[in-house]
Structures are given as structure tokens and as C-alpha cells.
Design an enzyme around this catalytic site. Structure first.
Site, PDB file in Angstrom:
ATOM      1  N   ARG A  15       0.836  -1.198   0.000  1.00  0.00           N
ATOM      2  CA  ARG A  15       0.000   0.000   0.000  1.00  0.00           C
ATOM      3  C   ARG A  15       0.881   1.262   0.000  1.00  0.00           C
ATOM      4  O   ARG A  15       2.074   1.199   0.277  1.00  0.00           O
ATOM      5  CB  ARG A  15      -0.894   0.023   1.253  1.00  0.00           C
ATOM      6  N   LYS A  75       2.129   1.642   7.340  1.00  0.00           N
ATOM      7  CA  LYS A  75       2.445   0.788   8.490  1.00  0.00           C
ATOM      8  C   LYS A  75       3.330   1.514   9.492  1.00  0.00           C
ATOM      9  O   LYS A  75       3.967   2.525   9.178  1.00  0.00           O
ATOM     10  CB  LYS A  75       3.164  -0.488   8.025  1.00  0.00           C
ATOM     11  N   TYR A  94      -0.461   4.206  10.715  1.00  0.00           N
ATOM     12  CA  TYR A  94      -0.843   3.224  11.732  1.00  0.00           C
ATOM     13  C   TYR A  94       0.353   3.016  12.658  1.00  0.00           C
ATOM     14  O   TYR A  94       1.488   2.907  12.183  1.00  0.00           O
ATOM     15  CB  TYR A  94      -1.194   1.877  11.088  1.00  0.00           C
ATOM     16  N   HIS A  96      -0.192   1.254  16.289  1.00  0.00           N
ATOM     17  CA  HIS A  96      -0.467   0.075  17.132  1.00  0.00           C
ATOM     18  C   HIS A  96       0.587  -0.083  18.231  1.00  0.00           C
ATOM     19  O   HIS A  96       1.203  -1.134  18.391  1.00  0.00           O
ATOM     20  CB  HIS A  96      -0.541  -1.203  16.276  1.00  0.00           C
ATOM     21  N   GLU A 118      -5.176   4.583  13.878  1.00  0.00           N
ATOM     22  CA  GLU A 118      -6.146   3.677  14.492  1.00  0.00           C
ATOM     23  C   GLU A 118      -6.790   4.213  15.773  1.00  0.00           C
ATOM     24  O   GLU A 118      -7.744   3.614  16.253  1.00  0.00           O
ATOM     25  CB  GLU A 118      -5.512   2.300  14.765  1.00  0.00           C
ATOM     26  N   LEU A 240     -11.405  -6.128  19.882  1.00  0.00           N
ATOM     27  CA  LEU A 240     -10.583  -4.927  20.073  1.00  0.00           C
ATOM     28  C   LEU A 240     -10.990  -4.210  21.339  1.00  0.00           C
ATOM     29  O   LEU A 240     -12.166  -3.966  21.584  1.00  0.00           O
ATOM     30  CB  LEU A 240     -10.738  -3.967  18.886  1.00  0.00           C
ATOM     31  N   ASP A 270      -2.451  -7.623  15.281  1.00  0.00           N
ATOM     32  CA  ASP A 270      -1.759  -6.330  15.307  1.00  0.00           C
ATOM     33  C   ASP A 270      -1.885  -5.653  16.676  1.00  0.00           C
ATOM     34  O   ASP A 270      -1.220  -4.657  16.937  1.00  0.00           O
ATOM     35  CB  ASP A 270      -2.248  -5.403  14.181  1.00  0.00           C
TER      36      ASP A 270
END
Ligand code: NAD
Length: 371
Positions: A15, A75, A94, A96, A118, A240, A270
């Protein structure tokens, strides 16, 4: 503003954080967009399309990062990318962090301002920048699970829909949010027998209403999970707790209760994964077997369908990107409390509560920094 779009370097991540359409929009607003040569190739966006949109192409990765005020990624930064980040730069991607102690430390030490896709929220209590990728991952989870059930993958040799005269497979989805609903919907579409487990009654009500009883909805308890473990051919982990590490809902001992060749797809990997035996895998080597149970735990599932994912992601991120570019991070976040919820790290301080709690670090409220 100087905006940079590096090429993603995580394993099999194709991506890109900005499409040529997005680049045109930013350039039109007076910003300078530098795209690393080849950044969009994996998603089907040629360098020439970015150039035509008014972006600059840069082959030297160091130059891409060095001149940037705002860095757009997909990412979480890998070690060599963390080393390139510096004070004064804003990273929007993102992250995480709750499952990644060393990355959290690295970002704190970089001095940069790090906003996580996120954890940005919306008025409905949703996560608008996680939702498009959760939709993709949820839909992919059943493709991946169906493939893993094949004998050659170590699976039990069960076909999800069955055939006339042979019962369909049983699929349980733990967590009925965006990932879970999309997984359940795909499994239903393929003709499997589907149960969704969630802790939220309103969520179960919505699913029951939407699917008119075609999928079973069950309140998520240890007993209900035990039953799913004993009966199901495929279990998708899709829970989640925002910003926190996922709870371990299936332990190693419980695997002994599963049918040999059953499959666990842990989409929540993740956030550390919701099965005790989960460990992150890559698209190159997506599965492994523990006690006869096939585990699929790819941490960046949407990367495999990069074209669809890039379009879905950038549709959602673009309004936030333009706000950051036009106003700078401080004003953009001060103007929008939901956007401010995305701030995770700023100049060495942790500004997201669940991340601070996960690692025993001091938590600084974003509002304090935005005054
Ligand atoms: N691996 C990947 O490539 C990938 C891609 C996208 C999303 N994800 C991850 O998938 C997970 C789910 O994301 P989402 O967007 O669906 O989140 P969501 O918030 O929409 O849904 C999560 C659901 O889990 C439920 N839940 C919480 N604790 C539970 C429990 N103990 N038992 C049953 N249900 C419980 C919540 O009530 C909620 O409905 C997240 O960890 C997300 O980061 C992974």
C-alpha cells in the site's frame, strides 16, 4: 507544507499512504509533495501519475525523510525508519503502539509528533481510519481461513459451504465489530454456519437485526468460547479494546479441545493477538501449526490487496491529511477532539492513555499540549 510519502518497507506491504488524486489535492492547496520513487507501484499507481499530479519524485530515501515536515505512511515505522525521524516532524500512520514497547521507546526518543490512524475517533464512537482496513481484513479472513482448511495447508480438509448432502463448516467469529461483521458476512455468503460472539449487547442486537437471524449471536463468555473451540472448524479472532493489547481468549490448553486441522485466524494480531498461541506472521509464510491447529496471523492482511486497500484507506485519511497540511498538527488537533485522540507520542511524551498504561509510562493529556 513539505509533505513526504515514503515507500513502505514492511514485508509484502504494497500500500501507499497517498494516491495521485490525493497528491493533486495537496499540491493544489499550495503544499509540496515528495513521493519516493516507486512508492505507489505495488498499488498500481505509477511514478508518472504522481508527477502528472504535481508531486516531486525522489529516489533517495534519506532525502525523502529529511526535508519533510509531515510524513505520511501506512504501516508503523520499521527500525530504520524510526532512526530517520526527528523533532519537528509529524508522522501520520498506523502505529499500534500498545503491543510494541520498543517502537514506543523509539518514537519517544525521535522527538517527533506521532499521530496514529487507528486511535482517531468519530462522533458515532467508531474508529474511522481503522474501519476501512478492518473491512478489508474481515473479508479476507474468511478467504484465508477457507484456504487454510485445505489439507495441503495442514487443515482438516473441510469445504466451508459443504455440498448437497454434506453439512457446511461451522465458523465462529469472536468480536462482532467491523472486522467481525465483515468476516461473518463473507462466511454467510459462502454458506457456512456462522456464530458471532461479542461482549456488547447493542452490537449483537445490530447484527441480529441486520442479518435477520441468519447468523447466531452469542454473548461472549469463557463458556461460550469453550463451546466454539470444541465445535468449530474455523475461528476468527476480531476483538478490540481500543489502544490496548488484545485479551487472550483461547489458551494453549484449549487447543487440545479443537478438532485436528481446525483453523484460527487471528486478525487482532496487530494488537498482540487474542489467542495465546498467536505470533505475527507475514504474507510470505502466513501460517504455522500448534497442536494440530492451523494459525493464520498476518499482521498486515490488507497489504495483500493493496489496490483496494490503498483506495479505501486514502478515502478515509484524506480529510485529516489536508487539515494537518493546511493548519499544522497543533491547530488541526485543537480544532477536532476526535482527531486529537490520534495523538500517541509528542516530543518524548506518551499522549495516549492505553499505551502509557501498557508500559508503565507517564501519560500526558493531548489537551495540555494543544493549549
Ligand atoms: N491483521 C490485520 O491486518 C488487521 C487489519 C485491520 C484490523 N485489524 C485488527 O482487528 C481487530 C478488530 O478491529 P475492528 O475494527 O473490528 O474493531 P471494532 O472495535 O469494530 O470491534 C471490536 C469488537 O470486539 C468486541 N470485544 C471486545 N472484547 C471482547 C471479548 N472479550 N469477546 C468478544 N468480543 C469482544 C467489541 O465489543 C467490539 O464489538 C483490531 O485489533 C484491529 O487492529 C487487524
Amino acid at each position: 507544507m513539505q509533505i513526504a510519502v515514503p515507500k513502505e518497507i514492511k514485508n509484502h506491504e504494497y500500500r501507499v499512504a497517498l494516491t495521485p488524486t490525493g497528491a493533486r489535492e495537496l499540491v493544489g492547496r499550495g503544499h509540496t509533495v515528495t513521493v519516493q520513487a516507486g512508492a505507489g507501484e505495488g498499488a498500481g499507481f505509477a511514478d508518472a501519475a504522481y508527477e502528472a499530479a504535481g508531486a516531486r519524485l525522489e529516489a533517495d530515501v534519506a532525502k525523502v525523510w529529511d526535508a519533510a515536515e509531515l510524513i505520511l505512511k501506512v504501516k508503523e515505522p520499521q527500525a530504520e525508519e524510526v532512526a530517520r525521524l526527528k523533532t519537528g516532524q509529524t508522522l501520520f500512520t498506523y502505529l499500534h503502539l500498545a503491543a510494541e514497547a520498543s517502537l514506543t521507546r523509539g518514537l519517544m526518543e525521535s522527538g517527533a509528533t506521532c499521530i496514529a490512524y487507528e486511535t482517531v475517533t468519530d462522533r458515532q464512537g467508531g474508529l474511522p481510519l481503522l474501519a476501512p482496513m478492518s473491512t478489508v481484513a474481515g473479508r479476507m479472513a474468511i478467504q484465508a481461513g477457507a484456504h487454510s482448511l485445505e489439507k495441503a495447508q495442514g487443515g482438516s480438509g473441510v469445504l466451508l459451504p459443504g455440498v448437497p448432502g454434506v453439512a457446511p463448516a461451522k465458523v465462529a467469529v469472536i468480536g462482532g465489530g467491523v472486522v467481525g461483521e465483515n468476516a461473518a458476512r463473507m462466511a454467510l455468503g459462502l454458506g457456512a454456519e456462522v456464530t458471532v460472539l461479542d461482549k456488547s449487547i447493542p452490537r449483537l442486537e445490530t447484527l441480529d437485526d441486520r442479518y435477520q437471524g441468519r447468523m447466531k449471536t452469542v454473548f461472549s463468555t469463557a463458556d461460550a468460547i469453550d463451546e466454539a473451540v470444541r465445535e468449530c472448524d474455523l475461528i476468527v479472532g476480531a476483538v478490540l479494546i481500543p489502544g490496548a493489547a488484545a485479551p487472550k481468549l483461547i489458551t494453549r490448553e484449549m487447543l487440545a479441545e479443537m478438532k485436528p486441522g481446525s483453523v484460527l485466524v487471528d486478525v487482532a494480531i496487530d494488537q498482540g493477538g487474542c489467542f495465546e498461541t498467536s505470533r505475527a506472521t507475514t504474507h510470505t509464510d502466513p501460517t504455522y501449526i500448534v497442536d494440530g491447529v492451523v494459525h493464520y496471523c498476518v499482521a498486515n492482511m490488507p497489504g495483500a490487496v493493496a489496490r483496494t486497500s490503498t483506495q479505501a484507506l486514502t478515502n478515509a485519511t484524506m480529510p485529516f491529511v489536508t487539515a494537518l497540511a493546511d493548519k499544522g498538527w497543533k491547530q488541526a488537533l485543537a480544532d477536532d477532539a476526535h482527531f486529537a485522540a490520534g495523538l500517541n507520542v509528542h516530543e518524548g511524551q506518551v499522549t495516549y492513555k492505553a499505551v502509557a498504561e501498557a508500559f508503565g509510562l507517564e501519560y500526558v493529556e493531548p489537551a495540555k499540549l494543544l493549549k
